[in-house]
Design an enzyme around this catalytic site. Structure first.
Site, PDB file in Angstrom:
ATOM      1  N   HIS A  61       0.807  -1.229  -0.381  1.00 53.69           N
ATOM      2  CA  HIS A  61      -0.017  -0.116  -0.138  1.00 53.69           C
ATOM      3  C   HIS A  61       0.737   1.268  -0.025  1.00 53.69           C
ATOM      4  O   HIS A  61       0.687   2.314  -0.701  1.00 53.69           O
ATOM      5  CB  HIS A  61      -0.978  -0.084   1.321  1.00 53.69           C
ATOM      6  CG  HIS A  61      -1.946   0.998   1.314  1.00 53.69           C
ATOM      7  ND1 HIS A  61      -3.238   0.752   0.646  1.00 53.69           N
ATOM      8  CD2 HIS A  61      -2.282   2.374   1.678  1.00 53.69           C
ATOM      9  CE1 HIS A  61      -4.043   1.909   0.465  1.00 53.69           C
ATOM     10  NE2 HIS A  61      -3.294   2.663   1.363  1.00 53.69           N
ATOM     11  N   HIS A 114     -10.232   2.047  -1.227  1.00 50.52           N
ATOM     12  CA  HIS A 114     -10.558   1.626   0.133  1.00 50.52           C
ATOM     13  C   HIS A 114     -11.334   0.309   0.148  1.00 50.52           C
ATOM     14  O   HIS A 114     -12.438   0.152   0.702  1.00 50.52           O
ATOM     15  CB  HIS A 114     -11.125   2.733   0.948  1.00 50.52           C
ATOM     16  CG  HIS A 114     -10.458   3.096   2.151  1.00 50.52           C
ATOM     17  ND1 HIS A 114     -11.043   3.492   3.092  1.00 50.52           N
ATOM     18  CD2 HIS A 114      -9.064   3.248   2.197  1.00 50.52           C
ATOM     19  CE1 HIS A 114     -10.008   4.081   4.062  1.00 50.52           C
ATOM     20  NE2 HIS A 114      -9.079   3.514   3.609  1.00 50.52           N
TER      21      HIS A 114
END
Lengths: 770, 228
Positions: A61, A114
């Site tokens: 990430h 997300h």
């Protein structure tokens, strides 16, 4: 590995003074060789706080360790240095890219995923997704002017999917509406491959003056480091590492890794930060605390500024008691920022935050050297070279191997699909119009405030959302479109990614907008699986080649891997979002036709490819076939024609052919105006010789335009000049009927309101609470 | 400034309201922070839409305690012109400047759409002649369901205090009420957003006559023309 450096003193919280075992390393998502690398960097064993810091900063990430090499394929600047849309801040350099839109104004924009949080806790996951991307934009110094989302869900037949869908939409609605940033909708697809692993990609765009662009760098030794926003809690602990794993049955236990959003706090932070940044020379650097919170913002600003940084955790505002250094450093509590301010001007910053009733805590300083030093209760609890966290993360080139289904897709023959009879056309059309991917999305966007800020010019539901940049006081219009048809990416990742690109750009062209730049969100499966990595690699190559061909650079984006659940990976989903510019109100064009008596012209030729189409899905429940061809030159000619003729004032409405093909496109163009009908005649079955491929095939580089009869010849002439095939198909009328003839035989003659009603009711029908 | 737009923490239609009054209608307007006093010389106040204080607890329930509210109360008592739009309407109800309350939409969801409205003959400024019998204005709210007890409602109707009614009703509002005024006709509140329907790129221009009706006392005393 040699461990020569002196160990750090014990942490004030005894429970952090544990031996770092291989199990602990593995629990932090770090490979044994990555741990060896850490030992080499530090020259000693890390303590638990430091291990946690490495774990989040070296997660996919934050570090893009599996994709960094691939992302280098994307062009990050315009080749034509005279064109509008020059890149002012490049991808990866700051929190978001910025492009020039003329008259001294720039647009900052970016998309971010997300997905994992939304799978576990749809409302909060989606809400904080919006919050995170909005912070990325105003951190750049920009006033956010629009939001969109790219959403993917499983089949709406599943009650679990309904729960996720409802939760995600209301989370986005809750957060975005409260912030008062218009949400222009976006794209939404429903496919079984997303069952259990929905995709929630949020985009924000903002406007700023060139001279207002802020940097996320900690420079100037002695400059104070401020923490602004609400206090830190234990929520969202290690969210970045959580997002870099596959979802499993046990993922629900990771619920504490999902953050909780407070849009009111974000609104205050937004206004306070913009007010602070408007004071000349006050802010030296600013970075939001998103993924990996305080950790990421301190080491990234120090790394960018080639500086050291020191912070004291005792000074960090906390909303829970007894938090240790591991918790404070890894918390992903929302709506917080790190600000480096010019020394001696601290009061000016504090006054702004006092006005907005927010904390502004002086927590540290920019230092000489290159180390990030963290103290708590007078003890050094972490001491690391800042750049080791950002620039020295491992980079992998994973093995790739072509999945077997791609070979099968190439060998597919259209003969395996039974031919469509004339009497079955209406049923097939209804099947497509009621597929949730194609059906009206009003159920979603009527929950989003798309009109706030007074700029909404084309509401959601047309090919692109358009907002007037009224707030900047300029007479320009920003257009936004998102696209990615996963079915094509599954069948042919290279071509599928190109289709996402050209369709997105075609949506802008149909709206009268010239494309400026791309932000992409690469949603894929586990990159450690060679077949998943192959799909990722091919999609990136396809997208990069399309960007280069059209000279539309990528100015930022996001990578979300490990999107797997139960049955396996999601289909490759490289979401492409593009911003475009319209200079004049007269050029703003919609997909809906307003008037009768207009000529309908099909541009690009008769569709002739059925592979991968939604028709195969809705009629035969099949995801198979050869992906439609992409001809980038033909696509460019079509788009130049569309924009050119819109600028000449000759096009009343334009809609691109995409999911569902020609007949769906035609029907959708009639839905905006009550009582409108059309009578259309196609000369023959086209090169495929098949009715299904003609009416429902998803061949690329095609659009339908509505033109006043007086302008018809000029448009056809312009199409001929550009080599774009143009078929005058018929006219709109007041009959409320859609009539289509192929080679002189009627294939459909039906009431438009019946079609519209089915299209409009499809999603609400699934979502109504009994 | 002649028209003050109050900015609470969480207001988000403050710029829109200022833009519509200042740049479209042409009256000097400015935003006033909720902790500051109402400036001298202000002739009209708009309480704009948004989510004041996050709309936590209840919409408008915290904003009513803001420092500027005592000035606003005094201003209204002295006959000053006050318009509450959306969250502003909710704040005026919470503060008692207008009767009734606004609760969650009966569909339990936020609604953003172009809403068709029926105009009532309320007074010499707000009536079907000045505004037209039907209007379309954007609405964007989660809590626009107007409620009042039987007596209050009977009073509102008897005194022609209802300005606008939904047609059809998007949120369950009692008597389809979308906007009301106080008995003296200087305090107005409505859920629809007239400031979002004043420019050519907006869905329609029906917000102009609504804002002009509210600002009429100022427009008459200035050189600004009433018609566009």
């Amino acid at each position: 590995m040699e461990t020569t450096a002196a160990p750090l003193p014990p942490n004030p919280d005894p429970c952090l003074n544990v031996e770092i075992t291989p199990e602990l390393v593995a629990q932090h998502g770090l490979l044994p060789e990555e741990y060896e690398r850490i030992l080499g960097i530090l020259g000693r064993t890390p303590n638990l706080t430091e291990l946690g810091i490495f774990s989040v900063m070296w997660s996919e990430h934050c570090a893009y360790k599996n994709t960094r090499k691939l992302l280098k394929l994307f062009p990050t600047e315009k080749k034509d240095k005279n064109a509008i849309g020059q890149v002012l801040v490049k991808a990866g350099d700051e929190n978001a890219g910025v492009i020039d839109v003329g008259e001294g104004w720039g647009v900052a924009f970016k998309i971010e995923s997300h997905n994992h949080p939304s799978a576990i806790e749809p409302f909060e996951g989606a809400a904080t997704g919006v919050g995170g991307i909005v912070r990325d934009i105003f951190t750049m110094g920009a006033r956010p002017v629009l939001l969109t989302n790219s959403l993917r869900f499983g089949s709406l037949e599943s009650s679990q999917v309904k729960r996720l869908f409802r939760g995600v939409v209301s989370g986005i609605s809750h957060y975005g509406n409260c912030l008062g940033i218009p949400n222009m909708g976006g794209d939404v697809y429903f496919d079984d491959c997303y069952e259990g692993n929905p995709l929630v990609n949020a985009l924000c765009a903002g406007i700023l003056r060139h001279e207002e662009i802020q940097k996320g760098a900690a420079t100037g030794v002695g400059n104070p480091v401020y923490y602004v926003g609400p206090g830190t809690g234990r929520d969202g602990l290690g969210g970045a590492s959580f997002a870099s794993r596959e979802l499993t049955e046990e993922s629900a236990e990771d619920r504490p890794a999902v953050q909780k959003g407070d849009p009111f706090m974000e609104k205050l932070l937004l206004e306070a930060c913009l007010e602070m940044m408007s004071i000349p020379g006050l802010v030296v650097g600013i970075q939001d605390m998103g993924a990996a919170g305080l950790t990421c913002s301190t080491c990234e600003t120090a790394s960018r500024g080639d500086s050291g940084i020191e912070i004291d955790l005792d000074l960090v505002p906390q909303r829970e008691t007894g938090m240790n250094s591991y918790e404070i450093m890894l918390s992903e509590s929302q709506e917080r920022m790190l600000v480096i301010v010019a020394k001696g001007r601290e009061r000016e910053l504090e006054e702004v935050f006092e006005k907005w009733d927010l904390y502004a805590a002086h927590i540290g300083e920019v230092k000489e050297g290159n180390r990030m030093v963290v103290r708590q209760k007078g003890v050094v609890v972490a001491d690391l070279p800042a750049k080791s966290l950002t620039d020295e993360a491992p980079i992998y080139d994973q093995p790739a191997s072509e999945p077997a289904h791609l070979v099968k897709a190439r060998e597919w023959k259209v003969d395996s699909i039974p031919e469509l009879g004339q009497d079955a056309v209406e049923g097939a059309l209804l099947g497509l119009l009621t597929h949730p991917t194609i059906a009206s999305k009003r159920w979603i966007w009527k929950q989003y405030d798309h009109m706030v800020m007074s700029g909404c010019t084309v509401e959601p539901g047309s090919d692109a959302g358009v907002v007037k940049l009224s707030i900047a006081g300029i007479n320009k219009y920003l257009a936004i479109a998102n696209d990615c048809n996963n079915r094509f990416c599954y069948l042919d990742p290279y071509t599928g990614a190109q289709i996402a690109f050209v369709e997105c750009m075609r949506n802008l062209a149909c709206s009268g907008a010239r494309a400026l730049a791309v932000t992409d969100n690469l949603n894929f499966g586990n990159p450690n699986k060679p077949e998943a990595y192959h799909m990722l690699k091919e999609c990136v190559k396809g997208l990069a080649d399309a960007c280069a061909h059209f000279d539309v650079p990528v100015v930022g984006g996001n990578v979300s891997l490990y999107n797997e659940h139960g049955e396996g990976a999601i289909d490759p989903t490289p979401v492409v979002s593009m911003v475009g510019l319209i200079d004049h109100p007269d050029r703003v064009t919609r997909s809906g036709v307003k008037d009768s008596g207009l000529e309908l012209i099909l541009l690009g030729g008769l569709p002739d490819e059925l592979g991968g189409s939604y028709y195969l899905q809705s009629a035969f429940n099949k995801k198979e076939g050869t992906c439609p061809k992409v001809d980038l030159d033909a696509e460019m000619n079509l788009q130049n024609l569309l924009i050119g003729q819109i600028e000449e004032g000759r096009i009343c409405a334009a809609h691109d052919l995409s999911e569902g093909g020609l007949l769906v496109c035609l029907a959708e163009m009639l839905f905006d105006t009550h009582g409108l009908g059309a009578s259309v005649s196609l000369p023959n079955l086209g090169t495929s010789g098949r009715l299904d491929a003609l009416l429902f095939g998803e061949s690329q580089a095609r659009a339908i335009i509505a033109v006043k009869p007086d302008n018809c010849d000029a448009v056809i002439q312009a199409a001929n000049n550009l080599g774009v095939p143009a078929h005058t198909m018929g006219k709109t009328d007041d009959s409320s009927q859609l009539k289509v003839e192929v080679a002189g035989t009627s294939v459909i003659n039906t009431d438009v309101s019946g079609l519209k009603n089915a299209w409009e009711r499809a999603i609400p029908k699934h979502m109504e609470i009994a | 400034m002649k028209v003050a737009i109050i900015q609470f923490p969480g207001s988000n239609c403050d710029w829109d309201a200022e833009h519509s009054v200042q740049n479209v209608i042409g009256l000097p307007a400015g935003r006033v922070w909720h902790k500051d006093p109402l400036p001298e010389g202000v002739e009209a106040v708009i309480v704009p839409g948004g989510f004041s204080f996050g709309d936590y607890l209840r919409c408008g329930a915290i904003a009513r305690f803001s420092p500027i509210m005592s000035d606003l109360q005094r201003f209204a008592d002295q006959g000053g012109q006050v318009l509450g739009i959306c969250n502003g309407f909710q704040i005026l109800c919470e503060s008692g400047l207008l009767p009734g309350a606004l609760v969650r939409n009966d569909c339990m969801e936020f609604r953003c759409l172009n809403q068709s409205l029926k105009v009532e003959d309320s007074n010499e400024r707000f009536n079907t002649e000045a505004l037209a019998a039907q209007l379309t204005l954007p609405i964007a709210h989660g809590e626009g369901n107007y409620r009042a007890d039987t007596e209050v409602l009977a009073d509102l109707e008897a005194n022609n205090q209802v300005l606008l009614r939904y047609s059809p009703n998007p949120n369950g509002s009692i008597n389809d009420i979308a906007g009301i005024r106080n008995p003296t006709g200087n305090v107005y509140g409505m859920m629809p957003h007239p400031e979002r329907a004043v420019e050519s790129h907006h869905p329609c221009l029906d917000g102009l006559p609504v804002l002009r009706a509210f600002l009429q006392p100022l427009l008459q005393s200035s050189s600004v023309k009433l018609s566009a």
